[in-house]
Design a protein around this motif. Structure first.
Motif, mmCIF file in Angstrom:
data_model
loop_
_atom_site.group_PDB
_atom_site.id
_atom_site.type_symbol
_atom_site.label_atom_id
_atom_site.label_comp_id
_atom_site.label_asym_id
_atom_site.label_seq_id
_atom_site.Cartn_x
_atom_site.Cartn_y
_atom_site.Cartn_z
ATOM 1 N N VAL A 80 0.809 -1.244 -0.057
ATOM 2 C CA VAL A 80 -0.082 -0.008 -0.123
ATOM 3 C C VAL A 80 0.902 1.181 -0.010
ATOM 4 O O VAL A 80 1.668 1.524 0.766
ATOM 5 C CB VAL A 80 -1.103 -0.107 1.243
ATOM 6 C CG1 VAL A 80 -1.729 1.401 1.146
ATOM 7 C CG2 VAL A 80 -1.863 -1.182 1.303
ATOM 8 N N ALA A 100 -7.039 2.793 0.966
ATOM 9 C CA ALA A 100 -6.066 1.876 0.048
ATOM 10 C C ALA A 100 -5.540 0.598 0.739
ATOM 11 O O ALA A 100 -5.697 -0.351 0.137
ATOM 12 C CB ALA A 100 -4.903 2.743 -0.098
ATOM 13 N N CYS A 101 -5.800 0.648 2.125
ATOM 14 C CA CYS A 101 -5.345 -0.695 2.872
ATOM 15 C C CYS A 101 -6.691 -1.863 2.588
ATOM 16 O O CYS A 101 -6.239 -2.874 2.305
ATOM 17 C CB CYS A 101 -5.349 -0.446 4.303
ATOM 18 S SG CYS A 101 -3.680 0.174 4.503
ATOM 19 N N ALA A 104 -6.167 -3.029 -0.789
ATOM 20 C CA ALA A 104 -5.203 -4.442 -0.827
ATOM 21 C C ALA A 104 -5.257 -5.448 0.200
ATOM 22 O O ALA A 104 -4.411 -6.268 0.165
ATOM 23 C CB ALA A 104 -3.754 -3.404 -0.576
#
Length: 152
Positions: A80, A100-101, A104
């Motif tokens: 990330v 974003a985490c 991912a």
């Protein structure tokens, strides 16, 4: 005093051949971390205080470069990476990182206030109050560790 330093360096596995520090830099940094003055170190090593100051300065610079290299390597490995442009409100950054985490599949073990503090502390003068003043890259490793890099 020097014998104790040598024992400590041996105990912790210091090897000048594989370290970013010279043996002398390691000796001086150990002594300085223990509160020994540069003048006393110079006396024990049979050199000048100015030379000890130079050795200490070079050693600390080498440590800083090593830390930057590790941060760079971690940023490359991080699944990330969130680019945070200058002008972003620090309060908006946690959500960018969480989004974003989530995408991912990486878990971050920080609440939003904790994450803001981690980012602000790591960013140094790139964050002023609530404002990101210089672009940042916030990386999160697969273990959830947050790393912050400045973009100059």
């Amino acid at each position: 005093m020097i014998d104790e330093v040598e024992e400590l360096l041996e105990e912790i596995g210091f090897e000048a051949e594989t370290s970013v520090l010279t043996h002398r830099q390691a000796q001086v940094l150990v002594l300085r971390e223990r509160g020994v003055s540069q003048a006393d170190i110079a006396d024990k090593l049979g050199t000048s205080r100015a030379n000890v100051s130079s050795i200490e300065s070079s050693g600390r610079e080498n440590v800083a470069k090593a830390r930057e290299t590790v941060a760079f390597a971690e940023a490359l490995r991080a699944p990330v990476r969130v680019r945070v442009p200058a002008g972003t409100d620090l309060y908006d950054v946690p959500q960018l990182v969480y989004d974003a985490c989530d995408e991912a599949g990486v878990k971050v073990d920080h609440t939003a206030p904790d994450l803001m503090k981690v980012i602000s502390d790591a960013a140094g003068n790139a964050v002023s109050g609530r404002q990101v003043s210089s672009p940042l890259i916030v990386g999160v490793t697969s273990e959830g560790m947050v790393r912050v890099r400045h973009q100059e």
